[in-house]
Write an enzyme that holds these catalytic residues in place. Structure first.
Site, mmCIF file in Angstrom:
data_model
loop_
_atom_site.group_PDB
_atom_site.id
_atom_site.type_symbol
_atom_site.label_atom_id
_atom_site.label_comp_id
_atom_site.label_asym_id
_atom_site.label_seq_id
_atom_site.Cartn_x
_atom_site.Cartn_y
_atom_site.Cartn_z
ATOM 1 N N ASP A 1 0.927 -1.276 -0.162
ATOM 2 C CA ASP A 1 0.094 -0.052 0.081
ATOM 3 C C ASP A 1 0.818 1.201 -0.227
ATOM 4 O O ASP A 1 2.123 1.270 0.448
ATOM 5 C CB ASP A 1 -0.792 0.056 1.198
ATOM 6 C CG ASP A 1 -1.655 1.048 1.177
ATOM 7 O OD1 ASP A 1 -2.275 1.574 0.042
ATOM 8 O OD2 ASP A 1 -2.265 1.500 2.237
ATOM 9 N N ASN B 1 25.628 -43.229 0.086
ATOM 10 C CA ASN B 1 25.775 -44.284 0.854
ATOM 11 C C ASN B 1 25.126 -45.644 0.543
ATOM 12 O O ASN B 1 25.479 -46.541 0.613
ATOM 13 C CB ASN B 1 25.239 -43.899 2.410
ATOM 14 C CG ASN B 1 26.396 -42.641 3.031
ATOM 15 O OD1 ASN B 1 27.348 -42.676 2.619
ATOM 16 N ND2 ASN B 1 25.876 -41.844 4.126
#
Length: 871
Positions: free
Chosen positions: A346, A681
């Site tokens: 605004d 992994n």
């Protein structure tokens, strides 16, 4: 949700049109339509209408009970996965794993609950805005009733300071001055008349533009009036705002990002875990052990600390921002602030001072004039009626810039108060031996009573040429966004001390005064900085386009085109969506139009913030990914916001954007490091399962390794970000995540396989009896590489040289290295079947870790060159 919003827009448009129709109806027709009369409704009829239309109340959002907040804290996809793994582990009597996962769930959900509960408690709950009484006439008797008992058809009496109880039509007024800023954002008071004064076409106007309509949520600044209530409660324009403001915020950029990453990780786990289970079961023949190991792999694949890392990141961001005068009501808003690439704001009070000031005082031809300032000061200072914002602006400017002693020996004689038919105010004073009548007012009204002009200290006749010049000066000041008043005087009118309206004639016009709500100096630098950081600023205002465009130009917001609310009403979503990309200024908007613009920007893929402090901003604040208001805003506005600024400044917001990006960057460090590492992994485990006669690591050892790594990563929220990584909005992207994982993850696998080769051939850990040595060797290298690589991945630069991690991250890394080195040979390590490693192992370990860091750095440089991005 889109359809629901469209229905709200349609309903809002319908209400606007209905009120416009009421404004244009003849008074008699309007009274007949509402079945009311000058003596008001009967009590019996009022009771019937109260039952039919309900109490004159609007919707409000209730605080969320603590137990609901606690339940919501557990609503996270990863917590669901951890809970499932916990149940499976407990069922298979793997209690160590169950305890670890249980702790992760409690810590993550608990931290989230505590922060959300504190945030809600810190923010003010929505209060009832309409909670006073009002004066109505019923059965010919005027009396006070609670405002929530007002019904359509009621005759309501208004005076200075009253709240307007409902949307209504004015039927009588005396000098009525109304503040509509809560609905329009217009900082100047609005004058109200019984008849519509504007000459604009009805199609170019909204209900809020009509001078004979008054609205719930606004208030009377001065004067008196009498209104007939047309709409009450949820049927008012304010009711629309309250309804939209009390609804829950939709799915934000943060919610969508977390959901997409969660889906990706869970799908990845669902594919990899069965493969590990089958491969181990078939190759080893021990299906129960294979099951336990696959469960451990599932835990290893799942970034179980992700909810906790995200929450602690957000909580740390909230604490940091609180020190910068920012209250975070919704934790997720911090990351949304960092992801924001469009800020809609605004105008009033955010990029302007929210204060009317005198900026020019000129003679009739536009030259600066001290004479005009002196006369205006005497008029404003000595009048005893209600001083409006422009009177205060004149007095304040004079006191700051002139010596008050220069107007000594001034004595007030009389005054003619302001009224809306004349639109002028006159004060008569005695200055020395002369009596001066000073009048100020609207330019067009002042020109009607002036026959002379003062130029260079001389009084000359007001010729058509001079009048044309003065009109051009006034128009130019208007185009510069100023509210313009004219000042005139008349000397020694008569000997009597009583002045009348008839004396306002044949006056001498001395010049003009220009008033403006000026831009904040801080806004200029803040908007420039936001632009530099990839945030486009758009102004969505209820104010007029001339003033708004002037302010935008001054603060550095480029305006090539302005879209007005009346034009926006005629645009379909496709046209408006195009306009939202090109246009930076939307003016004369109602609250629902602001929400519609934000929604269409979101549909184009933007993360949208909205900053406002008026009641009319509440729906837009609720619609935005991050709603920002100030602590002085209305309660309904603060309730709709996710962030509250204790300082009305875009500079504070700029700090919030950088903090949001830091939070996001640190979250992405953990996510990308953990996923790529976990992927590597699992790939290593698949290779090991295919060739080793034993498991590459026991399930409990995997859990310990994972837990140590995750605890170390809890320091990530306190890490720093390189300044260049904060220059652009941060976005979630699963495609980038996959690309990163498949680029960096295999490096981990390569060095895991090198470790396997080292342990198998160099240290002869190639039998079932020597499996513990193999496990210990991989545990140490795996844990250290996984932790040290954090320093490579956290920055685009060369780690340790061009960019260093924070002290907390460095300490946690050193702690993990120490743990990895000490655990295998300790009594604690024997509990998990680890054994001491030979002395010659450590030089190999150092060599592999260094090679791993260098390789990752090289791949990182190649990745950045190809993809032009990193985190």
């Amino acid at each position: 949700m889109v359809n629901k919003k469209k229905s709200i827009y349609t309903e809002r448009k319908s209400k606007n049109n209905q009120l416009k129709e009421i404004g244009y109806l003849e008074e008699q027709s309007f009274m007949k339509q509402l079945d009311t009369q000058a003596t008001g409704l009967s009590e019996l009829e009022a009771e019937k209408r109260l039952e039919k239309f309900g109490l004159n109340e609007v919707a409000s959002q209730k605080p969320i009970p603590w137990y609901i907040l606690l339940i919501q804290a557990f609503k996270d996809p990863f917590i669901y996965v951890l809970a499932l793994l916990l149940v499976v582990s407990a069922a298979t009597k793997d209690f160590e794993a169950s305890i670890v996962m249980g702790l992760m769930i409690v810590f993550s959900a608990g931290l989230h609950f505590i922060q959300e509960y504190r945030s809600q408690k810190a923010s003010l709950n929505l209060k009832e805005l309409i909670e006073t009484t009002c004066t109505v006439t019923r059965d010919g008797v005027t009396k006070e009733i609670p405002m929530d008992e007002v019904v359509p058809g009621d005759i309501v009496h208004l005076s200075t300071g009253d709240l307007i109880p409902a949307d209504a039509r004015l039927i009588w007024a005396k000098d009525l001055f109304v503040n509509q800023s809560s609905l329009t954002g217009e900082s100047m008071p609005i004058e109200k008349f019984v008849q519509i004064e504007t000459e604009q076409e009805p199609s170019q106007l909204t209900a809020l533009d009509l001078e004979n309509l008054l609205f719930m949520g606004t208030d009377v600044l001065s004067g008196q009036g009498k209104i007939v209530v047309a709409k009450t409660g949820k049927n008012t324009l304010f009711g629309d705002i309250a309804l939209q403001s009390s609804q829950s915020r939709g799915e934000t950029s943060f919610d969508r990002g977390v959901k997409n990453v969660s889906k990706l990780l869970i799908n990845f786990m669902l594919v990899m875990v069965p493969i590990v289970f089958l491969l181990n079961g078939i190759s080893k023949g021990d299906w129960m052990e294979a099951f336990f190991f696959s469960i451990a792999v599932a835990v290893g694949l799942t970034p179980e600390m992700l909810p906790m890392i995200i929450t602690s990141n957000l909580a740390k961001g909230a604490i940091t921002m609180s020190k910068k005068k920012v209250i975070v009501k919704e934790l997720n808003a911090i990351q949304n602030l960092g992801a924001m690439d469009v800020l809609c704001t605004d105008k009033t009070g955010t990029i302007t001072e929210d204060k009317v000031v005198l900026v020019r005082h000129t003679n009739p031809v536009g030259e600066e004039s001290e004479r005009v300032l002196e006369l205006a000061f005497m008029n404003s200072n000595y009048q005893t009626g209600w001083k409006n914002v422009m009177d205060h602006a004149v007095i304040e400017y004079f006191n700051e810039n002139r010596d008050e002693d220069c107007l000594q020996n001034v004595e007030k004689i009389d005054e003619i108060p302001f009224d809306f038919s004349r639109r002028r105010l006159t004060v008569a004073v005695k200055a020395g031996e002369q009596e001066i009548m000073i009048t100020k007012g609207a330019v067009e009204e002042m020109l009607k009573v002036c026959q002379y002009v003062e130029l260079d200290g001389k009084v000359v006749s007001l010729t058509p040429e001079l009048q044309k010049t003065m009109e051009q000066v006034s128009i130019k000041m208007n185009k510069d966004g100023m509210r313009v008043l004219a000042v005139a005087y008349k000397q020694n009118v008569h000997g009597s001390a009583v002045y009348s309206i008839e004396d306002e004639a044949e006056m001498v016009l001395t010049g003009f005064m220009g008033f403006l709500d000026p831009p904040k100096q801080s806004s200029i630098t803040a908007i420039q900085s936001l632009h530099e950081h990839g945030v486009n600023v758009k102004v969505l205002t209820g104010d007029n386009e001339i003033v708004a465009q002037k302010i935008c130009n001054e603060v550095g917001i480029e305006v090539n085109r302005v879209v007005l609310g009346t034009e926006l009403e005629t645009m379909d979503d496709e046209d408006l969506m195009r306009a939202t990309e090109e246009v930076n200024l939307f003016a004369k908007l109602n609250p629902t139009q602001k929400s519609r613009i934000i929604q269409l920007l979101q549909q184009k893929g933007h993360t949208v913030g909205f900053m406002g402090d008026g009641i009319n901003d509440a729906p837009a604040l609720r619609m935005a990914d991050v709603g920002i208001s100030v602590d002085t805003a209305a309660d309904i506005t603060k309730e709709a916001s996710s962030i509250i600024l204790l300082e009305k400044s875009l500079t504070v917001l700029e700090d919030g954007v950088l903090e949001g990006r830091t939070v996001f960057g640190n979250m992405m460090k953990y996510i990308k490091m953990t996923i790529s590492s976990n992927f590597g992994n699992v790939f290593s485990v698949l290779v090991a399962s295919a060739f080793l006669p034993f498991l590459p690591m026991l399930s409990i050892q995997l859990l310990v390794q994972n837990l140590i790594y995750d605890v170390a990563q809890l320091t990530i929220p306190w890490d720093t970000m390189d300044p260049e990584d904060l220059m652009k909005p941060s976005k979630w992207g699963t495609s980038d995540l996959l690309k990163f994982t498949f680029s960096i993850g295999p490096i981990s696998s390569i060095f895991d396989i090198l470790t396997f080769i080292l342990m198998w051939f160099v240290f002869q850990a190639n039998t079932v009896q020597d499996a513990a040595l193999f496990h210990s060797g991989w545990f140490v290298i795996g844990l250290i590489t996984q932790t040290v690589v954090v320093h490579v991945i956290r920055t685009k630069k060369i780690p340790f040289i061009q960019s260093r991690a924070s002290l907390s991250v460095t300490i946690s890394t050193l702690a993990v290295i120490a743990a990895a080195v000490l655990i295998p040979g300790s009594k604690f390590g024997t509990f998990f079947d680890f054994v001491a490693l030979p002395t010659s192992y450590w030089k190999w370990m150092i060599l592999i870790v260094i090679a791993y860091i260098v390789t990752t750095q090289v791949v990182k440089d190649i990745y950045i060159k190809i993809n032009k991005q990193w985190l």
